[in-house]
Design a protein around this motif. Structure first.
Motif, PDB file in Angstrom:
ATOM      1  N   SER A 148       0.859  -1.184   0.000  1.00 13.39           N
ATOM      2  CA  SER A 148       0.000   0.000   0.000  1.00 13.39           C
ATOM      3  C   SER A 148       0.900   1.241   0.000  1.00 13.39           C
ATOM      4  O   SER A 148       2.079   1.171   0.370  1.00 13.39           O
ATOM      5  CB  SER A 148      -0.908  -0.012   1.227  1.00 13.39           C
ATOM      6  N   PRO A 149       0.362   2.376  -0.388  1.00 12.32           N
ATOM      7  CA  PRO A 149      -1.011   2.595  -0.845  1.00 12.32           C
ATOM      8  C   PRO A 149      -1.123   2.397  -2.357  1.00 12.32           C
ATOM      9  O   PRO A 149      -0.309   2.913  -3.131  1.00 12.32           O
ATOM     10  CB  PRO A 149      -1.273   4.049  -0.467  1.00 12.32           C
ATOM     11  N   LEU A 150      -2.127   1.620  -2.780  1.00 13.57           N
ATOM     12  CA  LEU A 150      -2.396   1.398  -4.190  1.00 13.57           C
ATOM     13  C   LEU A 150      -3.660   2.144  -4.598  1.00 13.57           C
ATOM     14  O   LEU A 150      -4.479   2.513  -3.770  1.00 13.57           O
ATOM     15  CB  LEU A 150      -2.555  -0.094  -4.474  1.00 13.57           C
ATOM     16  N   VAL A 151      -3.815   2.356  -5.884  1.00  9.25           N
ATOM     17  CA  VAL A 151      -4.945   3.119  -6.406  1.00  9.25           C
ATOM     18  C   VAL A 151      -6.218   2.273  -6.322  1.00  9.25           C
ATOM     19  O   VAL A 151      -6.217   1.091  -6.674  1.00  9.25           O
ATOM     20  CB  VAL A 151      -4.686   3.550  -7.860  1.00  9.25           C
ATOM     21  N   ALA A 152      -7.308   2.888  -5.873  1.00 15.22           N
ATOM     22  CA  ALA A 152      -8.594   2.199  -5.755  1.00 15.22           C
ATOM     23  C   ALA A 152      -9.381   2.360  -7.047  1.00 15.22           C
ATOM     24  O   ALA A 152     -10.357   3.108  -7.119  1.00 15.22           O
ATOM     25  CB  ALA A 152      -9.377   2.750  -4.571  1.00 15.22           C
ATOM     26  N   ALA A 153      -8.945   1.652  -8.090  1.00 18.19           N
ATOM     27  CA  ALA A 153      -9.632   1.685  -9.383  1.00 18.19           C
ATOM     28  C   ALA A 153      -9.236   0.444 -10.167  1.00 18.19           C
ATOM     29  O   ALA A 153      -8.081  -0.007 -10.103  1.00 18.19           O
ATOM     30  CB  ALA A 153      -9.266   2.939 -10.172  1.00 18.19           C
ATOM     31  N   ARG A 154     -10.180  -0.123 -10.910  1.00 13.66           N
ATOM     32  CA  ARG A 154      -9.883  -1.320 -11.707  1.00 13.66           C
ATOM     33  C   ARG A 154      -8.842  -1.028 -12.780  1.00 13.66           C
ATOM     34  O   ARG A 154      -8.019  -1.877 -13.117  1.00 13.66           O
ATOM     35  CB  ARG A 154     -11.158  -1.844 -12.370  1.00 13.66           C
ATOM     36  N   SER A 155      -8.899   0.184 -13.342  1.00 10.14           N
ATOM     37  CA  SER A 155      -8.009   0.522 -14.448  1.00 10.14           C
ATOM     38  C   SER A 155      -6.562   0.719 -14.019  1.00 10.14           C
ATOM     39  O   SER A 155      -5.693   0.940 -14.853  1.00 10.14           O
ATOM     40  CB  SER A 155      -8.509   1.795 -15.133  1.00 10.14           C
ATOM     41  N   ALA A 156      -6.280   0.620 -12.717  1.00 14.42           N
ATOM     42  CA  ALA A 156      -4.916   0.818 -12.234  1.00 14.42           C
ATOM     43  C   ALA A 156      -4.128  -0.488 -12.175  1.00 14.42           C
ATOM     44  O   ALA A 156      -3.001  -0.502 -11.664  1.00 14.42           O
ATOM     45  CB  ALA A 156      -4.942   1.457 -10.850  1.00 14.42           C
ATOM     46  N   TYR A 157      -4.690  -1.577 -12.735  1.00 19.89           N
ATOM     47  CA  TYR A 157      -4.038  -2.874 -12.640  1.00 19.89           C
ATOM     48  C   TYR A 157      -4.097  -3.616 -13.969  1.00 19.89           C
ATOM     49  O   TYR A 157      -5.032  -3.462 -14.755  1.00 19.89           O
ATOM     50  CB  TYR A 157      -4.710  -3.715 -11.538  1.00 19.89           C
ATOM     51  N   GLY A 158      -3.083  -4.432 -14.200  1.00 20.67           N
ATOM     52  CA  GLY A 158      -3.025  -5.248 -15.400  1.00 20.67           C
ATOM     53  C   GLY A 158      -2.176  -6.470 -15.143  1.00 20.67           C
ATOM     54  O   GLY A 158      -1.588  -6.637 -14.068  1.00 20.67           O
ATOM     55  N   TYR A 159      -2.104  -7.336 -16.135  1.00 21.15           N
ATOM     56  CA  TYR A 159      -1.334  -8.568 -15.991  1.00 21.15           C
ATOM     57  C   TYR A 159      -0.357  -8.701 -17.148  1.00 21.15           C
ATOM     58  O   TYR A 159      -0.751  -8.649 -18.317  1.00 21.15           O
ATOM     59  CB  TYR A 159      -2.237  -9.794 -15.944  1.00 21.15           C
ATOM     60  N   ASP A 160       0.910  -8.849 -16.806  1.00 15.64           N
ATOM     61  CA  ASP A 160       1.967  -9.088 -17.783  1.00 15.64           C
ATOM     62  C   ASP A 160       2.129 -10.603 -17.910  1.00 15.64           C
ATOM     63  O   ASP A 160       2.817 -11.232 -17.115  1.00 15.64           O
ATOM     64  CB  ASP A 160       3.265  -8.424 -17.305  1.00 15.64           C
ATOM     65  N   ALA A 161       1.446 -11.178 -18.916  1.00 13.31           N
ATOM     66  CA  ALA A 161       1.446 -12.635 -19.058  1.00 13.31           C
ATOM     67  C   ALA A 161       2.827 -13.178 -19.398  1.00 13.31           C
ATOM     68  O   ALA A 161       3.187 -14.280 -18.981  1.00 13.31           O
ATOM     69  CB  ALA A 161       0.449 -13.040 -20.135  1.00 13.31           C
ATOM     70  N   SER A 201      -4.193   3.495 -15.242  1.00 15.67           N
ATOM     71  CA  SER A 201      -4.716   4.819 -14.940  1.00 15.67           C
ATOM     72  C   SER A 201      -5.658   4.737 -13.759  1.00 15.67           C
ATOM     73  O   SER A 201      -6.286   3.700 -13.508  1.00 15.67           O
ATOM     74  CB  SER A 201      -5.453   5.398 -16.160  1.00 15.67           C
ATOM     75  N   ALA A 202      -5.774   5.837 -13.046  1.00 18.96           N
ATOM     76  CA  ALA A 202      -6.722   5.917 -11.940  1.00 18.96           C
ATOM     77  C   ALA A 202      -8.086   6.401 -12.405  1.00 18.96           C
ATOM     78  O   ALA A 202      -9.057   6.327 -11.658  1.00 18.96           O
ATOM     79  CB  ALA A 202      -6.188   6.853 -10.862  1.00 18.96           C
ATOM     80  N   GLU A 203      -8.184   6.873 -13.619  1.00 15.97           N
ATOM     81  CA  GLU A 203      -9.431   7.479 -14.088  1.00 15.97           C
ATOM     82  C   GLU A 203      -9.924   6.905 -15.402  1.00 15.97           C
ATOM     83  O   GLU A 203     -11.087   7.070 -15.748  1.00 15.97           O
ATOM     84  CB  GLU A 203      -9.234   8.999 -14.260  1.00 15.97           C
ATOM     85  N   ARG A 204      -9.072   6.273 -16.146  1.00 16.29           N
ATOM     86  CA  ARG A 204      -9.440   5.833 -17.483  1.00 16.29           C
ATOM     87  C   ARG A 204     -10.545   4.782 -17.422  1.00 16.29           C
ATOM     88  O   ARG A 204     -10.518   3.862 -16.614  1.00 16.29           O
ATOM     89  CB  ARG A 204      -8.216   5.261 -18.201  1.00 16.29           C
ATOM     90  N   HIS A 205     -11.504   4.930 -18.298  1.00 13.05           N
ATOM     91  CA  HIS A 205     -12.593   3.959 -18.387  1.00 13.05           C
ATOM     92  C   HIS A 205     -12.087   2.670 -19.008  1.00 13.05           C
ATOM     93  O   HIS A 205     -11.360   2.697 -19.996  1.00 13.05           O
ATOM     94  CB  HIS A 205     -13.733   4.538 -19.230  1.00 13.05           C
TER      95      HIS A 205
END
Length: 346
Positions: A148-161, A201-205
Motif C-alpha cells: 500500500s497505498p495502491l490506487v482504488a480503481a480497476r483501471s490501475a491494474y493489469g497482468y503481464d502474461a 490509470s486511476a481514471e481511465r474507463h
C-alpha cells in the motif's frame, strides 16, 4: 406387650409445576412460518448477472473457472434480515465436474465490478472498483498483506502474461510489479514501467471486452467458419483458403452467430453456435457441431454468450449473461450453476 405402629414422617406436599400448554406456542409457530417459510416461497430468486472478467487456473489437479458475478435481491425474510441485498461475488467451479468449490462475497455495493487479472496455484488476483483484491485459490478466503497505498480503481491494474506478474499503479504514480503467487511488490523494470504507465490509470474507463459472437470464425491453415444465409435461417459452412465453401451439416439455425474463441478457434474439433430455439421461439440455445462428422454433439438452452475461454485440458468454458457452461472434448455442452443459494442465502 405393647406395640407401637411406625409412623411415616410427615412430608409437605410438593408444589405442582405449572406446565405451559403446547397450544401456547402455536401462534408463534404460525407467525414464524408466515414470516420465514411463506416469504421464502413468495419471493423470487435473486437476479444473477455474470461480469465479463472471467479467469481460469489449475490448482490441486483441477481445471478451475473463476466467475465474478453480481447478485441482486434476496429470497425470504431470513435473507432480508441477515444477507446483503446487493452483492458482488467470485465463484470457483471445477470445469470437469461442475462442482462449485467456493463462492466468496467481495462487495455489498449496488454498482461495483471485479475482474480476474490472473490466477496461480495459490492466489487469485482481482482488479476491482476498490483496488487490488487477492483470494486464496484453495478456499476463496480474502488474503491480507498487499502493498500500500495502491490506487482504488480497476483501471490501475493489469497482468503481464509474458513475465507472469501483476502490474499495479500506486498513489504516487509509480508502477509496481507483483510476481504471480506472491504478495510483495517491487518497482517494475524501467522499460516495463514506461510501457505500463501508458496503460494503467486511476481514471481511465475500462473498455468493454470484445463480443464473444460473430458471423465468422478463423480456423487453422487459413480456413474459416461462416454462417451462410438462407431465406429463413442460416447453415454452417467451412470456407477453404481458396474461398471454396463446404457445408458442415444441413442444420438450419435461426438468428445464429458463431461463438468466437470457442472450441473450433482453440484448435478443437467442434464449432459452437448461438441461435434461437426455433423461428418462433427466441430463447437462446448453444449448440456444438462436430467439424469432422457434421453431427450435433450437444445443445443447451442458456443465456447469451459473453465470452469463451479455452482450458488447458481441451475443454472450453462459455460464459453467459447469467451463468456459464462447458464444452467437453466429446462435444457435450453442460450447464454449471452459479449463484444458487439455500434457504439461509449461503
Amino acid at each position: 406387650m405393647n406395640y407401637t405402629l411406625p409412623v411415616a414422617p410427615y412430608e409437605s406436599p410438593r408444589p405442582r409445576r405449572r406446565r405451559f400448554p403446547v397450544l401456547f406456542f402455536v401462534p408463534f409457530l404460525i407467525v414464524g412460518f408466515m414470516l420465514f417459510g411463506v416469504s421464502y416461497l413468495a419471493f423470487p430468486e435473486p437476479d444473477v448477472e455474470v461480469q465479463p472478467g472471467v479467469g481460469v487456473t489449475k490448482a490441486g489437479g483441477r481445471e478451475i473457472v473463476l466467475v465474478p458475478y453480481a447478485r441482486h435481491g434476496v429470497r425470504g425474510m431470513f435473507q432480508l434480515i441477515f444477507r446483503d441485498m446487493f452483492q458482488v461475488r467470485l465463484a470457483a467451479a471445477d470445469a470437469g465436474t461442475g462442482e462449485v468449490l467456493w463462492d466468496t462475497q467481495l462487495s455489498d455495493e449496488l454498482i461495483w465490478e471485479a475482474s480476474v487479472l490472473a490466477a496461480g496455484e495459490r492466489y487469485v488476483y482481482l482488479a476491482t472498483d476498490s483496488g487490488l483484491t487477492v483470494l486464496d485459490v484453495r478456499d476463496g478466503s480474502l488474503v491480507d498483506g498487499l502493498p500500500s497505498p495502491l490506487v482504488a480503481a480497476r483501471s490501475a491494474y493489469g497482468y503481464d502474461a509474458q513475465n507472469r506478474q501483476i502490474m499495479a499503479l500506486n498513489t504516487q504514480g509509480a508502477v509496481l510489479a507483483i510476481r504471480l503467487d506472491a504478495l510483495s511488490a517491487a518497482p517494475a523494470e524501467p522499460q516495463a514501467a514506461a510501457a505500463w504507465a501508458q496503460t494503467l490509470s486511476a481514471e481511465r474507463h475500462i473498455a468493454s471486452p470484445p463480443s464473444a459472437i460473430a458471423a465468422e470464425a478463423t480456423l487453422a491453415a487459413g480456413e474459416r467458419l461462416k454462417l451462410h444465409q438462407l431465406a429463413l435461417g442460416s447453415v454452417l459452412v467451412r470456407v477453404a483458403a481458396d474461398g471454396k465453401e463446404t457445408p458442415v451439416n444441413g442444420t438450419v439455425f435461426h438468428r445464429a452467430a458463431i461463438v468466437v474463441d470457442g472450441p473450433a478457434a482453440a484448435g478443437g474439433q467442434y464449432a459452437l453456435i448461438k441461435h434461437s430455439a426455433s423461428v418462433n421461439d427466441t430463447s437462446t440455445v448453444l449448440t456444438a457441431v462436430s467439424l469432422e462428422t457434421g453431427t450435433v454433439t450437444g445443445s443447451l438452452t442458456i443465456g447469451a454468450p459473453e465470452r469463451a475461454v479455452a482450458l488447458p485440458n481441451g475443454m472450453t468454458a462459455v460464459v453467459t449473461d447469467s451463468g456459464f457452461a462447458t464444452v467437453g472434448t466429446d462435444g457435450r455442452v453442460t450447464a454449471l450453476p452459479i449463484g444458487a443459494t439455500d434457504f439461509f442465502g449461503n
